[in-house]
Design a protein around this motif. Structure first.
Motif, short mmCIF file in Angstrom:
data_model
loop_
_atom_site.label_atom_id
_atom_site.label_comp_id
_atom_site.label_asym_id
_atom_site.label_seq_id
_atom_site.Cartn_x
_atom_site.Cartn_y
_atom_site.Cartn_z
N GLN A 1 23.42 -18.02 99.48
CA GLN A 1 22.54 -18.94 98.75
C GLN A 1 22.51 -20.30 99.43
N ASN A 2 22.40 -20.29 100.75
CA ASN A 2 22.50 -21.53 101.50
C ASN A 2 21.15 -22.05 101.99
N LEU A 3 20.07 -21.63 101.34
CA LEU A 3 18.75 -22.11 101.70
C LEU A 3 18.44 -23.40 100.96
N ARG A 4 17.61 -24.20 101.55
CA ARG A 4 17.08 -25.37 100.83
C ARG A 4 15.59 -25.48 101.11
N TRP A 5 14.90 -26.14 100.21
CA TRP A 5 13.45 -26.25 100.29
C TRP A 5 13.04 -27.69 100.57
N ILE A 6 12.02 -27.83 101.36
CA ILE A 6 11.36 -29.12 101.55
C ILE A 6 9.93 -28.93 101.08
N VAL A 7 9.50 -29.71 100.10
CA VAL A 7 8.16 -29.58 99.54
C VAL A 7 7.38 -30.85 99.82
N LEU A 8 6.27 -30.72 100.52
CA LEU A 8 5.36 -31.84 100.71
C LEU A 8 4.39 -31.84 99.54
N GLU A 9 4.45 -32.89 98.75
CA GLU A 9 3.73 -32.90 97.47
C GLU A 9 2.32 -33.47 97.55
N SER A 10 1.95 -34.03 98.68
CA SER A 10 0.61 -34.63 98.78
C SER A 10 -0.08 -34.16 100.05
N ARG A 11 -1.38 -34.19 100.00
CA ARG A 11 -2.17 -33.83 101.17
C ARG A 11 -1.89 -34.81 102.32
N GLU A 12 -1.61 -36.06 101.99
CA GLU A 12 -1.33 -37.06 103.02
C GLU A 12 -0.08 -36.67 103.81
N GLN A 13 0.94 -36.20 103.13
CA GLN A 13 2.16 -35.78 103.81
C GLN A 13 1.92 -34.53 104.66
N VAL A 14 1.11 -33.62 104.13
CA VAL A 14 0.80 -32.40 104.88
C VAL A 14 0.03 -32.76 106.15
N VAL A 15 -0.92 -33.68 106.04
CA VAL A 15 -1.69 -34.10 107.20
C VAL A 15 -0.79 -34.75 108.24
N ARG A 16 0.15 -35.56 107.79
CA ARG A 16 1.05 -36.22 108.74
C ARG A 16 1.85 -35.18 109.52
N LEU A 17 2.32 -34.15 108.82
CA LEU A 17 3.05 -33.09 109.51
C LEU A 17 2.13 -32.37 110.50
N ALA A 18 0.91 -32.09 110.07
CA ALA A 18 -0.05 -31.40 110.95
C ALA A 18 -0.32 -32.23 112.20
N GLU A 19 -0.43 -33.55 112.04
CA GLU A 19 -0.66 -34.42 113.19
C GLU A 19 0.48 -34.33 114.19
N LEU A 20 1.71 -34.27 113.68
CA LEU A 20 2.87 -34.15 114.57
C LEU A 20 2.88 -32.81 115.30
N VAL A 21 2.43 -31.76 114.61
CA VAL A 21 2.34 -30.45 115.25
C VAL A 21 1.28 -30.48 116.34
N VAL A 22 0.15 -31.14 116.07
CA VAL A 22 -0.91 -31.25 117.08
C VAL A 22 -0.41 -32.07 118.27
N ASP A 23 0.35 -33.13 118.01
CA ASP A 23 0.93 -33.91 119.11
C ASP A 23 1.80 -33.02 120.00
N TRP A 24 2.56 -32.14 119.36
CA TRP A 24 3.38 -31.19 120.11
C TRP A 24 2.51 -30.23 120.91
N LEU A 25 1.41 -29.76 120.32
CA LEU A 25 0.51 -28.86 121.02
C LEU A 25 -0.11 -29.53 122.24
N ARG A 26 -0.33 -30.84 122.17
CA ARG A 26 -0.93 -31.56 123.29
C ARG A 26 -0.01 -31.55 124.51
N ILE A 27 1.30 -31.60 124.28
CA ILE A 27 2.23 -31.63 125.42
C ILE A 27 2.74 -30.24 125.78
N LEU A 28 2.39 -29.25 124.98
CA LEU A 28 2.92 -27.91 125.20
C LEU A 28 2.53 -27.32 126.56
#
Length: 274
Positions: A123-150
Motif C-alpha cells: 500500500q505504498n502508492l500515493r496520488w498527485i491530483v491536478l485540480e485545475s485546467r491551469e495546472q494540467v496545462v502547465r504540466l503539458a507545457e513541460l512535457v512539450v518542452d521535453w519533446l522539443r529537446i528529445l
C-alpha cells in the motif's frame, strides 16, 4: 503493534483464518482456537485476509483492529451482467466538458481505489491530483518542452513517439498531450520492481470507478513516457516526485462531452488452453 487477537466468544474454530492467510503464519486446526506466535507476527503483511474471511469477525491481524473492519454489503453488489456492461462500455474519453469534478467526489473515488491490490500489501502508492485546467496545462507545457529537446536527447524515442508532430500540433493549439482534460490523477510509487504494476492496477481501478460515476478517463501515454525519461526532470519536479519515487501512471479525467452509445467489435481473445 498489537498481536493477533481472537475473540473466543465469537470464534467458530473453523480454521478459515489460517487457510486464507497468504503468508501462512496463523496456527489453527479445526476445533481449536487459532494462534500466532510473536515471531510469526513479524511476517504479517497486514492484508486483513483473516479478518475479511472470518464468518463471525472474531479475529484481528497484528496492527489492525476489529472495530475498524466494516461489514460488506452483498445487497449493494451489481449483477454479473451489470459488471460486464460497466467493463465493455468503458471508452477512453478525449473530449471533456468545461466542468470540474468536486473534490469530495475525487476523495471518494480515491478512497475506493486504495483497495486495488499491491504487491506484498505494501500500500505504498500515493496520488498527485491536478485540480485545475491551469495546472494540467502547465504540466503539458513541460512535457512539450521535453519533446522539443528529445530529438537531441534520445533520437530513437523521439522518432517512436513522433515528437516533432506532437510539438507541431501543440504549437497550432491542439492539445494532444492532455486532451483539454480539466483534471489529471497521477500514481506515484517507490522505484522497485512492483511499482509500475501496482500503479497500473490502481489507475485501472480508478478508471472503472470513475466510469461508474459518469466521469471519463484517458490514459496519459505521453505523460507516462515523459515521467520516466532522464531528460524530463522538470516534469518530475513540477509534480513533486522524489528521487526515490517514480510517477508510473496518469489518468486524464473529467465529465465527458459525449457519451458512447454502442459497443464496437473487438478482436477475439487470443487464448492458449492447456
Amino acid at each position: 503493534m498489537n498481536v493477533f487477537t481472537v475473540d473466543h466468544d465469537l470464534c467458530r474454530k473453523d480454521g478459515i483464518c489460517a487457510m486464507v492467510c497468504p503468508v501462512h503464519i496463523i496456527d489453527a486446526e479445526v476445533g481449536a482456537y487459532p494462534t500466532m506466535d510473536k515471531h510469526k507476527a513479524a511476517y504479517c503483511i497486514g492484508c486483513g485476509q483473516c479478518m475479511a474471511f472470518c464468518p463471525t469477525q472474531a479475529c484481528a491481524a497484528p496492527g489492525l483492529d476489529r472495530k475498524d473492519c466494516q461489514i460488506l454489503r452483498p445487497e449493494h453488489m451489481p449483477t454479473a451482467e451489470q459488471v460486464e456492461e460497466l467493463a465493455v462500455s468503458r471508452r477512453s474519453v478525449r473530449n471533456f466538458k468545461n466542468r470540474n469534478i468536486p473534490r469530495e467526489q475525487f476523495e471518494r473515488l480515491l478512497a475506493a481505489a486504495r483497495f486495488a491490490p499491491t504487491a506484498k500489501n505494501t500500500q505504498n502508492l500515493r496520488w498527485i491530483v491536478l485540480e485545475s485546467r491551469e495546472q494540467v496545462v502547465r504540466l503539458a507545457e513541460l512535457v512539450v518542452d521535453w519533446l522539443r529537446i528529445l530529438p537531441q536527447a534520445d533520437a530513437t524515442l523521439s522518432e517512436g513517439v513522433h515528437a516533432s508532430g506532437l510539438v507541431s500540433a501543440w504549437d497550432k493549439g491542439i492539445d494532444v498531450i492532455t486532451r483539454t482534460a480539466p483534471h489529471l490523477a497521477v500514481v506515484v510509487a517507490p522505484q522497485w520492481h512492483w511499482g509500475r504494476t501496482d500503479s497500473a492496477i490502481a489507475a485501472t481501478y480508478l478508471e472503472l470507478l470513475a466510469h461508474a460515476q459518469g466521469i471519463g478517463c484517458c490514459w496519459g501515454g505521453y505523460l507516462c513516457t515523459a515521467f520516466e525519461h532522464p531528460a524530463a526532470q522538470p516534469v518530475r519536479d513540477f509534480l513533486g516526485v522524489g528521487p526515490d519515487e517514480m510517477a508510473y501512471a496518469a489518468q486524464m479525467m473529467g465529465y465527458p462531452l459525449f457519451k458512447a452509445k454502442a459497443r464496437p467489435v473487438r478482436k477475439q481473445p487470443d487464448v492458449t488452453w492447456k
